[in-house]
Design a protein around this motif. Structure first.
Motif, PDB file in Angstrom:
ATOM      1  N   LEU F  67       0.828  -1.202   0.000  1.00  0.00           N
ATOM      2  CA  LEU F  67       0.000   0.000   0.000  1.00  0.00           C
ATOM      3  C   LEU F  67       0.866   1.258   0.000  1.00  0.00           C
ATOM      4  O   LEU F  67       0.637   2.209  -0.762  1.00  0.00           O
ATOM      5  CB  LEU F  67      -0.902  -0.027   1.232  1.00  0.00           C
ATOM      6  CG  LEU F  67      -1.738   1.230   1.473  1.00  0.00           C
ATOM      7  CD1 LEU F  67      -2.871   1.323   0.435  1.00  0.00           C
ATOM      8  CD2 LEU F  67      -2.336   1.226   2.882  1.00  0.00           C
ATOM      9  N   TYR F  68       1.892   1.262   0.866  1.00  0.00           N
ATOM     10  CA  TYR F  68       2.768   2.440   0.939  1.00  0.00           C
ATOM     11  C   TYR F  68       3.443   2.691  -0.392  1.00  0.00           C
ATOM     12  O   TYR F  68       3.591   3.822  -0.841  1.00  0.00           O
ATOM     13  CB  TYR F  68       3.843   2.256   2.033  1.00  0.00           C
ATOM     14  CG  TYR F  68       3.268   2.052   3.424  1.00  0.00           C
ATOM     15  CD1 TYR F  68       2.045   2.615   3.788  1.00  0.00           C
ATOM     16  CD2 TYR F  68       3.940   1.300   4.367  1.00  0.00           C
ATOM     17  CE1 TYR F  68       1.513   2.414   5.058  1.00  0.00           C
ATOM     18  CE2 TYR F  68       3.430   1.101   5.638  1.00  0.00           C
ATOM     19  CZ  TYR F  68       2.199   1.655   5.968  1.00  0.00           C
ATOM     20  OH  TYR F  68       1.688   1.456   7.228  1.00  0.00           O
ATOM     21  N   ILE F  71       1.105   4.417  -2.559  1.00  0.00           N
ATOM     22  CA  ILE F  71       0.940   5.833  -2.191  1.00  0.00           C
ATOM     23  C   ILE F  71       2.101   6.658  -2.716  1.00  0.00           C
ATOM     24  O   ILE F  71       1.926   7.738  -3.285  1.00  0.00           O
ATOM     25  CB  ILE F  71       0.826   5.982  -0.652  1.00  0.00           C
ATOM     26  CG1 ILE F  71      -0.442   5.278  -0.153  1.00  0.00           C
ATOM     27  CG2 ILE F  71       0.834   7.440  -0.229  1.00  0.00           C
ATOM     28  CD1 ILE F  71      -0.608   5.324   1.366  1.00  0.00           C
ATOM     29  N   VAL F  72       3.299   6.123  -2.522  1.00  0.00           N
ATOM     30  CA  VAL F  72       4.494   6.852  -2.976  1.00  0.00           C
ATOM     31  C   VAL F  72       4.455   7.024  -4.482  1.00  0.00           C
ATOM     32  O   VAL F  72       4.698   8.126  -5.011  1.00  0.00           O
ATOM     33  CB  VAL F  72       5.786   6.104  -2.549  1.00  0.00           C
ATOM     34  CG1 VAL F  72       7.010   6.743  -3.182  1.00  0.00           C
ATOM     35  CG2 VAL F  72       5.910   6.082  -1.034  1.00  0.00           C
ATOM     36  N   LYS F  74       1.943   7.007  -6.441  1.00  0.00           N
ATOM     37  CA  LYS F  74       0.864   7.915  -6.814  1.00  0.00           C
ATOM     38  C   LYS F  74       1.312   9.361  -6.638  1.00  0.00           C
ATOM     39  O   LYS F  74       1.105  10.211  -7.509  1.00  0.00           O
ATOM     40  CB  LYS F  74      -0.355   7.634  -5.932  1.00  0.00           C
ATOM     41  CG  LYS F  74      -1.675   7.999  -6.594  1.00  0.00           C
ATOM     42  CD  LYS F  74      -2.841   7.383  -5.824  1.00  0.00           C
ATOM     43  CE  LYS F  74      -4.137   8.159  -6.113  1.00  0.00           C
ATOM     44  NZ  LYS F  74      -5.177   7.799  -5.135  1.00  0.00           N
ATOM     45  N   LEU F  75       1.960   9.628  -5.491  1.00  0.00           N
ATOM     46  CA  LEU F  75       2.443  10.982  -5.232  1.00  0.00           C
ATOM     47  C   LEU F  75       3.463  11.394  -6.284  1.00  0.00           C
ATOM     48  O   LEU F  75       3.419  12.517  -6.813  1.00  0.00           O
ATOM     49  CB  LEU F  75       3.079  11.058  -3.840  1.00  0.00           C
ATOM     50  CG  LEU F  75       3.599  12.444  -3.441  1.00  0.00           C
ATOM     51  CD1 LEU F  75       2.427  13.377  -3.127  1.00  0.00           C
ATOM     52  CD2 LEU F  75       4.547  12.359  -2.247  1.00  0.00           C
TER      53      LEU F  75
END
Ligand code: SF4
Ligand code: SF4
Ligand SMILES: [Mg+2]
Ligand SMILES: [Mg+2]
Ligand SMILES: [Mg+2]
Ligand SMILES: [Mg+2]
Ligand SMILES: [Mg+2]
Ligand SMILES: [Mg+2]
Ligand SMILES: [Mg+2]
Ligand SMILES: [Mg+2]
Ligand SMILES: [Mg+2]
Ligand SMILES: [Mg+2]
Lengths: 334, 386, 86, 334, 386, 86
Positions: F67-68, F71-72, F74-75
């Protein structure tokens, strides 16, 4: 309560230790080399230098005539003086048992500071360790000293037949004073340790043109040890007139009570000197100007054989060897 | 005491005179002159045994051997209670000290004397609780402060020191301190004299009697040496003048062929001794059938033990099965036995000064500064110095 | 080991069966359990491992010292006679 | 048995002590100054000299990567090196607990002798004390050193904005190794103390024309203590990139387990250096030639404000102060 | 545990990833970006209390305050079990430690915390037998090795540490070690949350729940905070990524106005917790009527004590009359109570940084590195660095 | 205080209800009295003051890490989009 006694945190290398060092040691021994707080002190030394170390584990820490602090300064300063060196710079290593009373530490530090004034030497670097309760006996000190050699050539190897042997005062008082102060013995007397800084007297001796061959403070092992070491190192015989060796009544009394020999007892401000017999009276005259050397006296002579041995002459014409002491010397005197 | 009725203390005697007066150089010289003169009349050499190590110490410390003629010789006796202790007794002390719940107390030099596997000092170094005392009564406070421990007083000494152990035991009973026990090694002087004289070839023909023993036991205990062994005995003080005067008296007695007991130390020794002390000793102690002396071997009735009614204080009984009993013989090379009888000289021993030194004694005579070999090791040859 | 030293009685502590003695300026408290005699301040006693063993007979000691003095004087007189004879 | 363990008699100043000193210490540290056996050693020193002392009370005495003997030599030699001084002469003060195994003492003395070889310094005077069982924790050492200053001017006060901060290796290994060796903790790992003599590497740094401002071995108090002391002494800010500070996995693991910070843990062969940033890579290149400095790295910079404080930068852009450690630091690491 | 049936360990997870993966710089930055973006939608500032000092430590050590927006604020909670210990309990520990026959054992930092007259470290320095443990089970060997002493374990800790005390007690019973007693100071998290929320003016409107407490007790213990106090709770791990993710979830929950219990630390926390541990705690402990918390005052049913059937292990009963009972109030100037409720800031306290420092703490928030005042003292101002 | 550290099980000592765990290279023996689950070598556990508190769910942890990563990524994609948009 936190400042009433030493905690392990005082040795942790952190905030509490910094505070202890600054508020106690730096204040008492103030000088700009010490305050530099570098890994090492910076000195400027020129030429022949004497370098000596001693650890101090005396028990009890306080005794008639001094305490471990006075002893730690006088002891190392005297070792420098005995080599004809001006005591200049000292290091101080302190090992403290957790729970040691801060007030006692302050007294001891003050006593060091006051003893330093008597010779002009400075403590320029130090180290503090705190060990858990039960891992040391209150407080141990180490002092290591350096000093410029004013008069080169003093040596245990330089005694020569024809030399006179002098002592600077009556012997055995330090060892006796420690024994008297020992818990459980409960002795009383007017005896005080001879513990003293000798540089003042030695400095005066050195400005005179005496051809001093050797000096030594008669610490652990007492007069017996010094004379035996000298006899061996210089390969000479030393003879001593037993009746000439000054011993106070109280030291005699203690020796009677416990079967000690005054010649085996420690001194911490009394030294032995060898120089040509013709100069002995002159040297005595200089020494006697100093309060703690007013009992200075000639006790013997250097001869040739049996080389390496020390002979005591009794007043009734018999002789015996003066031996190196052996076995444990209770109590801890330095 | 010779004169118990002195009620007007003579103010002219200073305490210091008791030291200085009896160490006076002129007196020693004068007595030496008299001895040398009187000894010229001796029909045979005089072999004086000083039984007590205290006298050996005086003779050595003050260099008295250098003052007497060749036909007056000294044979240093069984030394001191420390030196004569057989190794198995020291082994027992060490075994006691090593027990977790035992504190072992003893007097002075005892902690340096080696048993079969090291000394009490070494046991202490490896963790045993051994405490040297200067004063036996200090044992009371130690027992009181350590109620969870058994405190054992390893009692040593000749007749001089036995009463002190008795007082300690008495006080332990009064104070109801159940945890103070005793390991008794008190030895007796007269049987040791008998043992020395039992050797037909012994050269000893005169005795200097230990005065401090007689302060307690009286001069009477030497009667047998005079009567049975036909040797004169002078009960002597420990100052150099005392010893020189005693030598003089022995020479004179020998010239008169008188085997009597003479008291030189009359300022403190009486015929009967200290009766209070003797009564205390009788209350607590009785004579052992036999006791092994280092150097001399087993000597009958030569030591004391606690009486049966004090068995609850007796560490030998209390720790019975847990104490080593193996008897340890003296080193094979050791000639102490012969030296003590005047049949050999320390220099005759093969290990003297090599394997056997004051730091590593193999035999009893090397153990303390009061032993013959020890004295020879340290002082031999000094008389010949200019 | 059997070390015993002459000392002067300087204080009595009857309650604890002890006395304080002075040995050439060193004072300590010792047991008097073994003394049956009357003990007074100023008496001289022999001390052994913390106990007073007995009183010293001052008069006897003085007599000894007097005797020694005579011996010394006699020897000196003899020597003097000898040397003046030479 | 008598030679199996130390007895009180070995400290009595008599025969037994003489034997111990000659048969053990003199043999191991043999040099002619030491063998003189005078009250003080005779040195010939010229000009600026560094002088430093440390007592060593580490527990346990033996640990992965060294023992108290190695530590006592490296510690004092390193303090001299950090001042730009060539380690020349050392004194040695030994305090031994009665009953200490002779074999352990011999091992420790041999370890000192072998460490001395790495820098050429000599033990020229010493002192031995034996204290009764229970009065010390086995063995304490004091070493005091003197040495000729090869490069003057190194000082905690000389840091300047624009300086780079280097460490000579991964941090915290000594403190961690001592903790691992501690009785009762029963930890196992491949971790060894960084305990090492730094003079070899420092000597090479000094022959190059780097304008080094300060060096300090990060002993008690660890990296945190050095940086905070420097920031205060030079009145500068020091910033450190947390991610750049090298820490071994095992040290990290120990810190996780007990909540320590690697920056607070002691080092005994790892030092910190400040010099102009432009020279940092050159200095690194020299350092990395030495095995124990192969992890040398730049960890930060000197700035101006807030003066006297040390700032840690996290890799995610936040900051925090790096504080001086406080409280007792268990166990005894030096 | 969330998933007890994992039988095929996924070999792709390295242990190191449990450290490095949850400290990853990119992840922290990304979560910070998300928090900042999500927080723009907050209708009112979020005042998050992290109840556990472990979280305070993470926030400070990793500088997380510098990454979150101004309208997300932290109120540092009752800290750690060390900080909330009232002085009278420490006084009791010191009284125990000073008793001759008592050895007092406790965990780590506890020995530095001052009672009314000094700390356990100071008591140890003046001779009391105080031994810090890293591992409670070490108490067994100490009790076994000291049969003559009473060994008292001064037990501290939240729900996380109580089962370990229970195991120690169980083992002491099994091993029949009668001399190991317990002084129980285990405290409970939910009543502390209630106490914080009982103040009407409290600003706290979200909680980060201590995950290690929930590893034992399950996530269920925070239901009441969500249901009764209407505050969202995220049960969070202790790595910086864990805390950042938890902050993000709280912001999101707040935006959704959902007062639920969410488990961020799902890799180790289940709804029910460790039932074995809970059963052990139930066997030995019961809830006290009331317990005084330093900083917060008395809180009903907020701590544990031994059950009656283990009274023979209870040091408070065994030493009953000999322990000091005087309740010691916090320093008058101390504002910890208000700080813990978010009503005051450490800087508001008159003695902050002057009389009260980490070396000389006057109030609970200054005691350990996990307290609010302590954290402010050491870190305040650092965010403003370039 | 409530410090708990993930560690790997490297040895089982069933007789003494203990296991040996490895924390980044540091090994120590800890109690397993509180573990009701089956424990195998290679499992990850949380350690607190000498006790294993429970097993760590590896799958759950992997999911979090995944998941992390997302997120990374995506950012980064957003940032990339933003910067290329500029
Ligand atoms: S030298 Fe030693 S072994 Fe030889 S007789 Fe004397 S004591 Fe015995
Ligand atoms: S600074 Fe100290 S006294 Fe003030 S609120 Fe904080 S802890 Fe209490
Ligand atoms: Mg340094
Ligand atoms: Mg010296
Ligand atoms: Mg000296
Ligand atoms: Mg230092
Ligand atoms: Mg014992
Ligand atoms: Mg000297
Ligand atoms: Mg130094
Ligand atoms: Mg150093
Ligand atoms: Mg010395
Ligand atoms: Mg206690």
């Amino acid at each position: 309560m936190s400042t009433n006694s030493i905690q392990l945190a005082h040795g942790g290398g952190g905030l509490e230790m910094n505070k202890l060092i600054r508020n106690l040691f730096f204040k008492a021994f103030d000088n700009c080399i010490l305050r530099n707080e570098e890994d090492a002190a910076l000195l400027n030394l020129q030429g022949p230098t004497a370098f000596t170390t001693d650890s101090f584990t005396v028990s009890p820490l306080f005794f008639a005539g001094g305490d471990i602090g006075k002893l730690a300064i006088a002891g190392t300063v005297n070792d420098l003086a005995m080599m004809g060196a001006e005591p200049q710079y000292l290091s101080l290593g302190v090992i403290i048992e957790e729970g040691f009373p801060m007030a006692s530490l302050e007294t001891i530090v003050a006593s060091m500071a006051s003893e330093l004034k008597k010779c002009g030497a400075k403590i320029v670097c130090g180290d503090t360790k705190v060990v858990p309760k039960g891992c040391a006996d209150g407080l141990f000190l180490n002092t290591t000293g350096v000093g410029r050699i004013v008069k080169p050539g003093l040596s245990a190897k330089r005694l020569m037949p024809g030399d006179a042997i002098l002592v600077s005062g009556d012997i055995g008082r330090h060892g006796a004073a420690i024994l008297m102060a020992r818990e459980g013995l409960e002795l009383e007397s007017g005896l005080v340790s001879d513990c003293a800084t000798l540089w003042g007297a030695v400095e005066q001796l050195l400005v005179h043109p005496f051809d001093i061959h050797a000096m030594r403070d008669a610490t652990r092992g007492g007069l017996s040890a010094v004379l035996n070491e000298w006899a061996a190192a210089s390969d000479v015989m030393i003879e001593v007139d037993e009746a000439a060796v000054p011993v106070s009544d109280e030291v005699k009394g203690l020796c009677e009570l416990y079967g000690f020999e005054a010649t085996d007892l420690a001194n911490e401000g009394t030294f032995v000197m060898a120089l040509p017999a013709a100069q002995a009276d002159g040297a005595l005259e200089v020494l006697k100007r100093f309060g703690h050397c007013e009992n200075a006296v000639i006790i013997g002579r250097v001869g040739e054989s049996p080389a390496g041995r020390v002979i005591l002459h009794t007043p009734w014409g018999s002789n015996r060897y003066l031996d190196l002491p052996a076995g444990e010397l209770l109590p801890r005197i330095c | 005491m010779p004169n118990q009725a002195i009620n007007e203390p003579d103010s002219s005697l200073k305490l210091k005179s008791l030291y200085e007066g009896f160490r006076d150089a002129g007196t020693i010289r004068a007595l030496a002159a008299r001895i040398n003169s009187a000894a010229q009349n001796l029909s045979e050499p005089l072999y004086i045994m000083e039984v007590c190590g205290g006298h050996t110490h005086t003779i050595m410390k003050y260099g008295l051997l250098g003052l007497i003629p060749d036909n007056v010789k000294f044979i240093h006796g069984p030394g001191c209670p420390v030196c004569v202790m057989p190794k198995e007794r020291i082994d027992q002390a060490i075994a006691l000290a090593k027990m977790d719940d035992v504190i072992l107390l003893t007097l002075g030099d005892m902690i340096r004397v080696p048993g079969s596997k090291g000394s009490l000092a070494q046991a202490r170094a490896s963790g045993a609780d051994v405490r040297p005392l200067y004063d036996p009564l200090d044992a009371l406070a130690i027992a009181r402060d350590n109620p969870d421990k058994t405190v054992v007083f390893f009692a040593i000494g000749f007749e001089t020191s036995t009463p002190m152990t008795a007082v300690l035991l008495q006080q332990a009973e009064h104070a109801a301190l159940p945890n103070l026990l005793f390991h008794i090694n008190h030895v007796l002087v007269p049987p040791a004299i008998d043992a020395v004289m039992a050797e037909p070839a012994t050269k000893v023909n005169a005795f200097i009697g230990p005065a401090h023993v007689s302060v307690i036991s009286g001069a009477k205990i030497y009667r047998r040496a005079a009567d049975v062994h036909h040797t004169p005995v002078v009960v002597s003080g420990f100052e150099p003048v005392d010893v020189m005067e005693s030598i003089l008296r022995l020479v004179e007695l020998k010239n008169l062929t008188e085997s009597v007991v003479d008291v030189q130390y009359s300022r403190a020794v009486s015929e009967e001794g200290n009766l209070t002390a003797q009564a205390l000793v009788d209350e607590y102690f009785e004579v052992r059938d036999s006791f092994r002396w280092r150097g001399l071997g087993p000597i009958p009735q030569s030591a004391l033990k606690l009486k049966g009614k004090y068995a609850h204080r007796d560490a030998e009984i209390h720790f019975g099965g847990r104490l080593p009993v193996q008897e340890i013989d003296d080193h094979k090379a050791c000639q102490c036995g012969d030296i003590l009888r005047g049949l050999a000289n320390p220099m005759d021993c093969k290990v003297f000064g090599r394997g056997c030194t004051p730091q590593t004694p193999l035999g009893s005579c090397m153990v303390s500064s009061e032993g013959a070999c020890n004295a020879y090791y340290r002082y031999h040859g000094v008389q010949h110095v200019d | 080991m059997c070390l015993s030293v002459p000392s002067e009685v300087v204080a009595l502590h009857d309650d604890e069966q002890a006395i304080t003695v002075d040995t050439l300026g060193v004072r300590r408290k010792v047991s008097r359990h073994l003394l049956s005699d009357e003990i007074q301040i100023g008496d001289y006693v022999l001390i052994h491992i913390g106990f007073a063993m007995n009183k010293i007979d001052k008069e006897d000691a003085l007599e000894s010292l007097k005797l020694y003095k005579e011996i010394v004087e006699k020897l000196e007189a003899e020597n003097h006679a000898q040397s003046s004879h030479q």
